[in-house]
Design a protein around this motif. Structure first.
Motif, PDB file in Angstrom:
ATOM      1  N   LEU A  23       0.858  -1.180   0.000  1.00 49.31           N
ATOM      2  CA  LEU A  23       0.000   0.000   0.000  1.00 49.31           C
ATOM      3  C   LEU A  23       0.893   1.228   0.000  1.00 49.31           C
ATOM      4  CD1 LEU A  23      -2.961   1.078   0.491  1.00 49.31           C
ATOM      5  CD2 LEU A  23      -2.360   1.047   2.913  1.00 49.31           C
ATOM      6  N   THR A  24       0.626   2.176  -0.873  1.00 51.70           N
ATOM      7  CA  THR A  24       1.410   3.405  -0.928  1.00 51.70           C
ATOM      8  C   THR A  24       0.518   4.581  -0.572  1.00 51.70           C
ATOM      9  OG1 THR A  24       2.815   2.457  -2.650  1.00 51.70           O
ATOM     10  CG2 THR A  24       2.868   4.856  -2.406  1.00 51.70           C
ATOM     11  N   GLU A  25       0.995   5.408   0.364  1.00 48.44           N
ATOM     12  CA  GLU A  25       0.235   6.569   0.828  1.00 48.44           C
ATOM     13  C   GLU A  25       1.105   7.812   0.769  1.00 48.44           C
ATOM     14  OE1 GLU A  25      -2.948   6.900   2.041  1.00 48.44           O
ATOM     15  OE2 GLU A  25      -3.426   4.777   1.751  1.00 48.44           O
ATOM     16  N   GLN A  26       0.530   8.900   0.254  1.00 49.63           N
ATOM     17  CA  GLN A  26       1.208  10.194   0.296  1.00 49.63           C
ATOM     18  C   GLN A  26       0.532  11.037   1.362  1.00 49.63           C
ATOM     19  OE1 GLN A  26       1.330  12.549  -3.297  1.00 49.63           O
ATOM     20  NE2 GLN A  26       2.959  13.822  -2.481  1.00 49.63           N
ATOM     21  N   ILE A  27       1.332  11.652   2.219  1.00 50.77           N
ATOM     22  CA  ILE A  27       0.805  12.463   3.307  1.00 50.77           C
ATOM     23  C   ILE A  27       0.596  13.882   2.791  1.00 50.77           C
ATOM     24  CG2 ILE A  27       1.147  13.237   5.678  1.00 50.77           C
ATOM     25  CD1 ILE A  27       1.077  10.152   5.322  1.00 50.77           C
ATOM     26  N   GLU A  28      -0.651  14.294   2.736  1.00 57.52           N
ATOM     27  CA  GLU A  28      -1.032  15.617   2.235  1.00 57.52           C
ATOM     28  C   GLU A  28      -1.357  16.561   3.389  1.00 57.52           C
ATOM     29  OE1 GLU A  28      -1.060  16.430  -0.965  1.00 57.52           O
ATOM     30  OE2 GLU A  28      -0.782  14.446  -1.838  1.00 57.52           O
ATOM     31  N   GLY A  69      -2.185   4.962  12.114  1.00 56.32           N
ATOM     32  CA  GLY A  69      -3.549   4.995  11.581  1.00 56.32           C
ATOM     33  C   GLY A  69      -3.638   4.385  10.193  1.00 56.32           C
ATOM     34  N   ILE A  70      -2.635   4.621   9.371  1.00 58.23           N
ATOM     35  CA  ILE A  70      -2.613   4.025   8.029  1.00 58.23           C
ATOM     36  C   ILE A  70      -2.492   2.507   8.137  1.00 58.23           C
ATOM     37  CG2 ILE A  70      -1.312   3.876   5.874  1.00 58.23           C
ATOM     38  CD1 ILE A  70      -0.575   6.886   6.337  1.00 58.23           C
ATOM     39  N   ILE A  71      -1.658   2.047   9.059  1.00 54.16           N
ATOM     40  CA  ILE A  71      -1.493   0.610   9.276  1.00 54.16           C
ATOM     41  C   ILE A  71      -2.813   0.000   9.739  1.00 54.16           C
ATOM     42  CG2 ILE A  71      -0.381  -1.109  10.771  1.00 54.16           C
ATOM     43  CD1 ILE A  71       2.127   0.779  10.691  1.00 54.16           C
ATOM     44  N   TYR A 100       4.228  15.872   2.833  1.00 49.87           N
ATOM     45  CA  TYR A 100       4.186  15.527   1.412  1.00 49.87           C
ATOM     46  C   TYR A 100       4.995  14.269   1.092  1.00 49.87           C
ATOM     47  CZ  TYR A 100       2.757  20.385   1.537  1.00 49.87           C
ATOM     48  OH  TYR A 100       2.159  21.561   1.878  1.00 49.87           O
ATOM     49  N   GLY A 101       5.460  13.581   2.114  1.00 51.86           N
ATOM     50  CA  GLY A 101       6.216  12.355   1.908  1.00 51.86           C
ATOM     51  C   GLY A 101       5.314  11.217   1.449  1.00 51.86           C
ATOM     52  N   THR A 102       5.913  10.268   0.782  1.00 49.68           N
ATOM     53  CA  THR A 102       5.203   9.068   0.340  1.00 49.68           C
ATOM     54  C   THR A 102       5.801   7.876   1.075  1.00 49.68           C
ATOM     55  OG1 THR A 102       4.785  10.016  -1.842  1.00 49.68           O
ATOM     56  CG2 THR A 102       4.642   7.620  -1.654  1.00 49.68           C
ATOM     57  N   VAL A 103       4.926   7.055   1.621  1.00 47.23           N
ATOM     58  CA  VAL A 103       5.373   5.858   2.322  1.00 47.23           C
ATOM     59  C   VAL A 103       4.768   4.638   1.631  1.00 47.23           C
ATOM     60  CG1 VAL A 103       5.443   4.607   4.515  1.00 47.23           C
ATOM     61  CG2 VAL A 103       5.504   7.120   4.514  1.00 47.23           C
ATOM     62  N   LYS A 104       5.632   3.709   1.296  1.00 45.81           N
ATOM     63  CA  LYS A 104       5.198   2.427   0.735  1.00 45.81           C
ATOM     64  C   LYS A 104       5.220   1.418   1.880  1.00 45.81           C
ATOM     65  CE  LYS A 104       6.415  -1.035  -2.715  1.00 45.81           C
ATOM     66  NZ  LYS A 104       7.407  -1.382  -3.744  1.00 45.81           N
ATOM     67  N   PHE A 105       4.050   0.891   2.203  1.00 45.00           N
ATOM     68  CA  PHE A 105       3.903  -0.080   3.280  1.00 45.00           C
ATOM     69  C   PHE A 105       3.869  -1.485   2.688  1.00 45.00           C
ATOM     70  CE2 PHE A 105       2.046   3.799   4.921  1.00 45.00           C
ATOM     71  CZ  PHE A 105       2.461   3.832   6.236  1.00 45.00           C
ATOM     72  N   LEU A 106       4.572  -2.405   3.331  1.00 46.64           N
ATOM     73  CA  LEU A 106       4.511  -3.806   2.959  1.00 46.64           C
ATOM     74  C   LEU A 106       4.049  -4.583   4.190  1.00 46.64           C
ATOM     75  CD1 LEU A 106       5.000  -6.226   1.083  1.00 46.64           C
ATOM     76  CD2 LEU A 106       7.358  -6.261   1.912  1.00 46.64           C
ATOM     77  N   GLY A 125       7.802  -0.051   6.301  1.00 44.36           N
ATOM     78  CA  GLY A 125       7.464   1.166   5.568  1.00 44.36           C
ATOM     79  C   GLY A 125       8.726   1.800   5.042  1.00 44.36           C
ATOM     80  N   GLU A 126       8.685   2.228   3.787  1.00 36.71           N
ATOM     81  CA  GLU A 126       9.847   2.916   3.224  1.00 36.71           C
ATOM     82  C   GLU A 126       9.404   4.192   2.541  1.00 36.71           C
ATOM     83  OE1 GLU A 126      10.842   0.962  -1.086  1.00 36.71           O
ATOM     84  OE2 GLU A 126      11.555  -0.154   0.647  1.00 36.71           O
ATOM     85  N   ASN A 127      10.278   5.186   2.589  1.00 35.71           N
ATOM     86  CA  ASN A 127       9.976   6.479   1.964  1.00 35.71           C
ATOM     87  C   ASN A 127      10.317   6.447   0.483  1.00 35.71           C
ATOM     88  OD1 ASN A 127      12.796   6.807   1.841  1.00 35.71           O
ATOM     89  ND2 ASN A 127      12.869   8.220   3.561  1.00 35.71           N
ATOM     90  N   GLU A 128      10.120   7.589  -0.163  1.00 38.46           N
ATOM     91  CA  GLU A 128      10.325   7.659  -1.612  1.00 38.46           C
ATOM     92  C   GLU A 128      11.782   7.444  -2.020  1.00 38.46           C
ATOM     93  OE1 GLU A 128       9.945  11.583   0.400  1.00 38.46           O
ATOM     94  OE2 GLU A 128       8.473  10.027   0.068  1.00 38.46           O
ATOM     95  N   GLU A 129      12.714   7.591  -1.069  1.00 37.56           N
ATOM     96  CA  GLU A 129      14.125   7.317  -1.364  1.00 37.56           C
ATOM     97  C   GLU A 129      14.480   5.849  -1.131  1.00 37.56           C
ATOM     98  OE1 GLU A 129      13.575  10.173   0.837  1.00 37.56           O
ATOM     99  OE2 GLU A 129      13.488  11.387  -0.976  1.00 37.56           O
TER     100      GLU A 129
END
Length: 152
Positions: A23-28, A69-71, A100-106, A125-129
């Protein structure tokens, strides 16, 4: 949404060790403002650029509880799904997540206990880098299909 009848998520017998969800989420800004308004949390580290610039983070960060909360939401919606309940969680926050970071959750099912009616899900969870920002485990009680049959 609160009164909408939902189908239960997957039964424990339908789950398998090694099963994964990404699941990928961007924090707005709207996400942060909703959280901060709901909780009345005015921590300057979360919202004030001038304050955050003087910390080791250098800019405002996302509250850790928002990532939890995303988890929680992913478990409630997808793995195992509606009717699930988190029994315990152990999450380590390795790096900050910035606005504005993006987190990819596995999510990966690493243990199924039919006797206790619970599954253990590993979360990364990993960031866009590609850097790990969080890691941990969540013990979950999958939905009881009988409860849905009786109430819905």
């Amino acid at each position: 949404m609160l009164l909408k009848k939902r189908k239960p998520g997957r039964k424990i017998e339908e789950m398998a060790t090694g099963e994964k969800l990404t699941l990928t989420e961007q924090i707005e800004d709207r996400d942060l403002l909703l959280y901060l308004g709901l909780t009345n949390d005015a921590n300057p580290l979360y919202i004030q650029h001038d304050y955050a610039s003087q910390t080791l983070y250098k800019k405002p960060i996302v509250p850790s509880i928002m990532l939890l909360g995303i988890i929680t939401s992913a478990i409630s919606k997808y793995l195992p799904g509606p009717g699930s309940h988190i029994l315990a969680q152990e999450i380590e926050f390795l790096k900050p997540v910035y606005h504005y970071g993006t987190v990819k959750f596995l999510f990966e099912v690493i243990r199924i206990d039919l006797v206790e009616h619970e599954v253990t899900i590993e979360v990364q969870g990993e960031n866009e880098e590609g850097e790990n920002v969080l890691t941990g485990k969540v013990r979950v009680s999958p939905p009881n299909p009988n409860a849905f049959a009786e109430k819905f």
